[in-house]
Design a protein around this motif. Sequence first.
Motif, mmCIF file in Angstrom:
data_model
loop_
_atom_site.group_PDB
_atom_site.id
_atom_site.type_symbol
_atom_site.label_atom_id
_atom_site.label_comp_id
_atom_site.label_asym_id
_atom_site.label_seq_id
_atom_site.Cartn_x
_atom_site.Cartn_y
_atom_site.Cartn_z
ATOM 1 N N ARG A 46 -5.332 31.116 -4.759
ATOM 2 C CA ARG A 46 -6.208 32.045 -4.018
ATOM 3 C C ARG A 46 -5.398 32.980 -3.120
ATOM 4 N N ALA A 49 -3.924 35.556 -5.380
ATOM 5 C CA ALA A 49 -4.953 36.504 -5.818
ATOM 6 C C ALA A 49 -5.423 37.399 -4.679
ATOM 7 N N LEU A 51 -7.250 36.436 -2.058
ATOM 8 C CA LEU A 51 -8.530 36.043 -1.468
ATOM 9 C C LEU A 51 -8.337 35.408 -0.099
ATOM 10 N N GLN A 52 -7.103 35.015 0.180
ATOM 11 C CA GLN A 52 -6.842 34.273 1.400
ATOM 12 C C GLN A 52 -5.464 34.678 1.883
ATOM 13 N N PRO A 53 -5.264 34.943 3.171
ATOM 14 C CA PRO A 53 -3.929 35.320 3.627
ATOM 15 C C PRO A 53 -3.041 34.084 3.802
ATOM 16 N N TYR A 68 -7.793 37.089 -11.667
ATOM 17 C CA TYR A 68 -7.958 35.722 -11.170
ATOM 18 C C TYR A 68 -9.110 35.026 -11.881
ATOM 19 N N ALA A 69 -8.919 33.785 -12.238
ATOM 20 C CA ALA A 69 -10.016 32.977 -12.776
ATOM 21 C C ALA A 69 -10.010 31.634 -12.064
ATOM 22 N N GLY A 70 -11.035 31.390 -11.293
ATOM 23 C CA GLY A 70 -11.094 30.168 -10.503
ATOM 24 C C GLY A 70 -11.889 29.076 -11.189
ATOM 25 N N SER A 72 -15.079 28.536 -10.862
ATOM 26 C CA SER A 72 -16.352 29.064 -11.370
ATOM 27 C C SER A 72 -16.079 30.310 -12.198
ATOM 28 N N ASP B 74 -21.955 31.309 -8.070
ATOM 29 C CA ASP B 74 -21.405 31.292 -9.430
ATOM 30 C C ASP B 74 -20.000 31.893 -9.490
ATOM 31 N N LEU B 79 -14.552 37.003 -7.834
ATOM 32 C CA LEU B 79 -14.031 37.900 -8.871
ATOM 33 C C LEU B 79 -14.225 39.350 -8.472
ATOM 34 N N ARG B 218 -12.396 33.169 2.402
ATOM 35 C CA ARG B 218 -11.142 32.423 2.531
ATOM 36 C C ARG B 218 -11.268 30.968 2.142
#
Lengths: 204, 218
Positions: A46, A49, A51-53, A68-70, A72, B74, B79, B218
């Motif tokens: 993450r 990607a 999404l998070q520092p 990115y594919a997490g 979900s 979801d 994304l 986050r």
Amino acid sequence: MTLTVTDLVIARGGVPVLEGLSFTLNPGRALVLRGPNGIGKTTLLRCVAGLQPPVSGRIEGAGDTIAYAGHSDGIKPTLTVAENLTFWARVFGAGSIGPALDAYELNDLTDRHAGNLSAGQKRRLGLARLLVTGRPIWVLDEPTVSLDRSAVEMFAGAVRAHLAQGGSALIATHIELGLEAELLEVGPYKARPAPLDDFDGGFL
Amino acid sequence: MIALLLRDLKLSLRAGGGFGLGLAFFLIVTTLVPFSVGPQSALLATIAPGVLWLGALLACLLSLDRLLALDWEDGSLDLLATAPLPLEGVVSIKALAHWITTGLPLVLAAPVLGVLLNLPAPGYGWLVVSLILGTPALSVIGTFGAALTVGLKRGGLLLSLLVLPLYVPTLIFGAEVARRGAAGMETATPLLMLSGISAAVIALLPFASATVLRINLR
């Protein structure tokens, strides 16, 4: 596009999980992350990607190069397979969804509502999304969950094709994919617990 | 951006999307008022602008908790945050989609429901104008509330508590435009205030919503 991670410290919920992590991912290469549950693989992905520092350290070459594919898949159950995929293709400005449908053998399912798919079929649809992003660095978190053996083969094939085109992949997985990939065991980078910051701490 | 708007509109029209829920709620609330107040047409005419505005506001609130929560559940929100769209654009489009599916039908239905409440004849035009100017602000403020509470279990109630006080200025000036219009008075002042609030909210709040969303992801 080369991804370079230098001296990274990452935290989850305010608790540092990994520290001193450095690696380089060159075009055409895949890097597989290994480590026990809870070690911080997802948090690392993450961070990469965006999404998070990170707490400290540098991540270079990330940003608009990452797909990115997490855990979900980001699939809307009331849209059809084709509609789901077309939406992401248009968001990323990439071309047709045909090759992605072919790669994961979704052609027979295009008009089915995604809510009616099985877990493995949903995952295939989620992975097919990577092919319509047109981005060079894939960052994948447990991509093979709920895939059967032949679907894992499809996935490995898609990754191989992506690497052959000069892309790269950073994958956290517990299973053997049969890829020419470097392994990165993240266990040794586990963050030491923060020293107690009180008077008694010196005696413990 | 257009793709996201079209997807959100399509999703709201498909099964379980909730299109028309707000409208039906608005209809029922405004129909219940004459039953509770009684057949006093003079009284109804007096309270009609306020009741219609309050009904529209509550109807807007109804679908807010799904606005970002479904995309969060979801994984679409993660994304979208890594997609080439700026998050400010994503929340603006979400608010626009919410307005098209909730606010716009309310604007169109309000004059019909005005008849039920014996709204005086000069009030219809002003009611529609005030709702057209005010409901976009309701959607944008609501999106901010949805961004604040995304990822919380049972976030819907907290969302209402957070958002309703922020709706107060829009409600005051919106209802005032409709009331003054219905009474045949001059409406320029509340109309300018209402437009000002909407313009400021539409210009500034998407940045706040996007920032809050980044922190929540986050």
